[in-house]
Design a protein around this motif. Structure first.
Motif, PDB file in Angstrom:
ATOM      1  N   GLY A 219      -7.454  12.408  -3.909  1.00  7.56           N
ATOM      2  CA  GLY A 219      -6.646  13.570  -3.573  1.00  7.56           C
ATOM      3  C   GLY A 219      -5.356  13.180  -2.889  1.00  7.56           C
ATOM      4  O   GLY A 219      -4.568  14.034  -2.511  1.00  7.56           O
ATOM      5  N   GLN A 220      -5.128  11.875  -2.718  1.00  8.57           N
ATOM      6  CA  GLN A 220      -3.933  11.410  -2.022  1.00  8.57           C
ATOM      7  C   GLN A 220      -2.673  11.896  -2.704  1.00  8.57           C
ATOM      8  O   GLN A 220      -1.748  12.354  -2.050  1.00  8.57           O
ATOM      9  N   SER A 221      -2.617  11.808  -4.026  1.00 10.12           N
ATOM     10  CA  SER A 221      -1.426  12.219  -4.760  1.00 10.12           C
ATOM     11  C   SER A 221      -1.107  13.690  -4.504  1.00 10.12           C
ATOM     12  O   SER A 221       0.042  14.048  -4.285  1.00 10.12           O
ATOM     13  N   ASN A 222      -2.124  14.542  -4.508  1.00 10.45           N
ATOM     14  CA  ASN A 222      -1.916  15.964  -4.235  1.00 10.45           C
ATOM     15  C   ASN A 222      -1.395  16.182  -2.828  1.00 10.45           C
ATOM     16  O   ASN A 222      -0.523  17.024  -2.609  1.00 10.45           O
ATOM     17  N   ASP A 223      -1.937  15.437  -1.878  1.00 12.16           N
ATOM     18  CA  ASP A 223      -1.484  15.571  -0.493  1.00 12.16           C
ATOM     19  C   ASP A 223      -0.028  15.154  -0.361  1.00 12.16           C
ATOM     20  O   ASP A 223       0.752  15.786   0.360  1.00 12.16           O
ATOM     21  N   VAL A 224       0.342  14.088  -1.061  1.00 16.23           N
ATOM     22  CA  VAL A 224       1.725  13.611  -1.004  1.00 16.23           C
ATOM     23  C   VAL A 224       2.656  14.639  -1.632  1.00 16.23           C
ATOM     24  O   VAL A 224       3.712  14.959  -1.070  1.00 16.23           O
ATOM     25  N   ILE A 225       2.289  15.184  -2.776  1.00 16.27           N
ATOM     26  CA  ILE A 225       3.116  16.203  -3.442  1.00 16.27           C
ATOM     27  C   ILE A 225       3.259  17.434  -2.553  1.00 16.27           C
ATOM     28  O   ILE A 225       4.348  17.988  -2.432  1.00 16.27           O
TER      29      ILE A 225
END
Length: 155
Positions: free
Chosen positions: A26-32
């Motif tokens: 879920g890191q990518s979603n958090d970054v976005i």
């Protein structure tokens, strides 16, 4: 109505490009989400969008990793992580990361000024912007989605 639909299509295109199918991270979603919340886009966010969308860093890389990779390529200079990025700087970073050739003036003088003009001319920017204008994280994501959607196999 149509404008909001375009935004969601662009957002979906960026999210799809940044998330590897089958990746449970879920890191990518958090970054976005963090990028979308930025009132003024910063260097590490710009590098993250450009480098991950071009496949030059892994999707699970951090924005700091992406900024480091962009610095190694000589594409972003010696910017601090939280330094603001202008529309022209981001356009230039995206064109370099994706290997997109520009018009005649960009070929002669590759840089933020003519990269920004190219983004406006090709319709990748939803609004007319000057190279020195600041941009929000939301606009940066929209511009990225527009470019990825329209470039396709063009390069």
């Amino acid at each position: 109505m149509a404008r909001s639909r375009v935004f969601y299509v662009a957002l979906l295109a960026v999210a799809t490009a940044l998330i590897v199918p089958g990746s449970a991270s879920g890191q990518s979603n958090d970054v976005i989400d963090a990028i979308l919340g930025e009132d003024v886009a910063v260097a590490q966010s710009a590098a993250y969008l450009a480098m991950t969308s071009a496949g030059l860093v892994a999707d699970d890389a951090t924005p700091a990793d992406a900024l480091r990779a962009a610095r190694e390529q000589g594409w972003i200079g010696d910017r601090g992580d939280r330094d603001p990025v202008t529309f022209g700087e981001y356009a230039h970073l995206m064109m370099r990361a994706h290997g997109v050739s520009g018009g005649l003036m960009y070929l002669i003088f590759p840089g933020p000024r003519y990269a920004a003009r190219e983004f406006v001319y090709r319709g990748w920017s939803p609004e007319r912007r000057s190279p020195g204008d600041s941009m929000s994280g939301e606009l940066m994501v929209r511009v990225t989605g527009n470019m990825l959607e329209m470039v396709g196999g063009e390069r």
